[in-house]
Design an enzyme around this catalytic site. Structure first.
Site, PDB file in Angstrom:
ATOM      1  N   ASP A  58      43.776 -74.204  90.859  1.00 51.62           N
ATOM      2  CA  ASP A  58      43.676 -74.786  89.518  1.00 51.62           C
ATOM      3  C   ASP A  58      44.734 -75.881  89.461  1.00 51.62           C
ATOM      4  O   ASP A  58      45.868 -75.645  89.043  1.00 51.62           O
ATOM      5  CB  ASP A  58      43.911 -73.712  88.458  1.00 51.62           C
ATOM      6  CG  ASP A  58      43.762 -74.252  87.047  1.00 51.62           C
ATOM      7  OD1 ASP A  58      42.686 -74.795  86.739  1.00 51.62           O
ATOM      8  OD2 ASP A  58      44.720 -74.143  86.265  1.00 51.62           O
ATOM      9  N   CYS A 111      41.509 -78.916  84.148  1.00 53.93           N
ATOM     10  CA  CYS A 111      41.272 -78.944  82.697  1.00 53.93           C
ATOM     11  C   CYS A 111      41.151 -80.392  82.238  1.00 53.93           C
ATOM     12  O   CYS A 111      41.677 -80.771  81.194  1.00 53.93           O
ATOM     13  CB  CYS A 111      42.376 -78.206  81.937  1.00 53.93           C
ATOM     14  SG  CYS A 111      44.036 -78.882  82.165  1.00 53.93           S
ATOM     15  N   GLY A 147      48.487 -67.324  83.266  1.00 53.46           N
ATOM     16  CA  GLY A 147      47.257 -66.843  82.663  1.00 53.46           C
ATOM     17  C   GLY A 147      46.220 -66.435  83.688  1.00 53.46           C
ATOM     18  O   GLY A 147      45.639 -65.340  83.623  1.00 53.46           O
TER      19      GLY A 147
END
Length: 462
Positions: free
Chosen positions: A178, A231, A114
């Site tokens: 990330d 996240c 993504g």
């Protein structure tokens, strides 16, 4: 949603009076997001022609909320890579990274793709995207998504982050880390994350994230920028991780994130008790950004760092170009199919001729899954175009195009791998476009397009 008691206590301690809004947000439907892939279609055209409801999401210029009443797997534009299904707040990290055309960008923990495809759209076919994933099965999925989205200037590797960044030290203008985390922001989307939650796992993720952050720092050039994101909500993986890194790395500065979504990360006073071993009282941890479920996304933390220095771009070790036996034939085939000539080196790898990104450095000693575009397949005494070569095109760059619509029964038939009728004036290798998005190709003769849509991508019969 019932939380583990230890998690609930931690969040009450962290959020204070905001905890009630946090808990109430879990009674709302799961936020489902779509990000337009501007490599394949403009945002304006997408919004005009997309057949399902869209509402603008704040976290990316091309990001939208959508409802859950349709399946991307059977939607033609998804097959054509015109959009990427992405949790809305997950779009925020690349927005903060702000890739610029002609930059070299490293996405260190890139699967399933993504954020990499979002970076690629920002680069708009210029510069270089290097996407790495440590887990082999996930790296293969990453490569498939990059191909589906028509990214021509990417390298996908399957490497240990420390080894990769040591080999490519100082070569990137921007790095996205990330990192794998305890996944607290994925509780609704992935119930396994809730079942696996523990404070021990948080500690494990802190150590892993620290190693990845150290590697990312090595890959970045002086003057370059680094985005660290997770996240999860755990301060140990977020504010405390960044504070510890900045204390150990005075060559980095902490940059405030000025956006109109989410909220400032917590002050050191709020999070200090979660990591008493870190002396972070002089670190402005509120410069980072948090997104909580009540902010319109499932949850994200983003920090923006810059490596101090004069900003000079280092010289990249150039690839030693070699003559390839299939290069001339592949170039001729490419020019028969597409209006613009192939840019970059053509190299045969197994039974595939690949068009490597012009900005690709030497990859000696690195395990590469894919690089650039699969241009042609070697078939005994001839070459045939590769599906990926067509996936990387817009219709106006294809010599021959069979234009279909979603409602045309030939669209579903083509995606099932069937032959379809075509105008008799089309002859040869031909792109198939659905409402302006290339989804594949075939070979037309006598009014019939013989299908070349890959078997592994086809819709099921019936």
């Amino acid at each position: 949603m019932p939380f583990p008691s230890a998690f609930e206590q931690r969040m009450q301690r962290l959020l204070g009076e905001d905890y009630a809004a946090f808990a109430a947000a879990y009674d709302a439907p799961l936020a489902r997001g779509v990000r337009v892939n501007t490599l394949k279609i403009s945002t304006t055209a997408f919004c005009e022609r997309f057949p399902f409801a869209l509402t603008k999401a704040p976290f990316a210029a091309d990001g939208y909320y959508t409802d859950e009443g349709w399946k991307a797997g059977v939607e033609p534009w998804h097959h054509g890579g015109a959009y990427y299904m992405q949790e809305p707040s997950a779009m925020s990290a690349v927005t903060v990274l702000a890739p610029q055309k002609h930059e070299r960008v490293l996405d260190l923990c890139a699967a399933p793709g993504g954020k990499s495809t979002q970076i690629a759209a920002a680069l708009a076919g210029t510069g270089l995207l290097w996407s790495n994933e440590y887990v082999k099965s996930r790296a293969l999925i990453l490569a498939q998504n990059i191909e589906r989205c028509g990214v021509a200037n990417a390298v996908v590797s399957n490497m240990d982050t420390q080894v990769l960044c040591r080999k490519l030290a100082g070569q990137f203008d921007a790095v996205l880390a990330d990192v794998p985390c305890s996944g607290e922001g994925m509780f609704r989307k992935e119930p396994d994350a809730l079942a696996m939650w523990s404070e021990e796992n948080i500690a494990h993720c802190v150590a892993r994230g620290r190693d990845i952050l150290e590697a990312a720092a090595e890959a970045l050039r002086d003057g370059g920028r680094l985005v660290y994101s997770t996240c999860t909500f755990a301060p140990e993986e977020n504010e405390c991780q960044i504070a510890a890194f900045l204390i150990a790395h005075p060559e980095f500065s902490f940059e405030p994130i000025t956006v109109d979504w989410g909220r400032p990360a917590f002050s050191w006073e709020r999070v200090a008790s979660f990591a008493p071993q870190v002396a972070g009282e002089n670190i402005p941890t509120h410069y980072a950004r948090r997104i909580l479920p009540q902010d319109g996304g499932e949850g994200h933390f983003i920090a923006l760092l810059r490596k101090n220095g004069d900003g000079a771009v280092p010289t990249t070790a150039a690839r030693a170009a070699k003559a390839d036996k299939n290069a001339a034939a592949c170039r001729a085939l490419w020019e028969d199919c597409f209006a613009t000539p192939p840019a970059g080196e053509l190299v045969t790898v197994g039974d595939t001729v690949r068009l490597l990104p012009p900005a690709m450095p030497s990859a000696d000693g690195l395990y590469i899954i894919s690089a650039g575009v699969a241009a042609a397949t070697v078939c005994r005494d001839r070459l045939e175009p590769h599906h990926v070569a067509f996936a990387a095109q817009q219709p106006q760059n294809c010599r021959r195009v069979l234009n279909l619509t979603r409602d045309d029964p030939r669209t579903a038939a083509f995606l099932r791998g069937e032959a379809v009728t075509a105008p008799t004036d089309l002859v040869g290798w031909t792109a198939v476009a659905v409402d302006g998005v290339v989804v594949g190709f075939g070979k037309v003769s006598g009014g019939t397009l013989k299908n070349r849509y890959p078997k592994g991508l086809r819709l099921r019969q019936g």
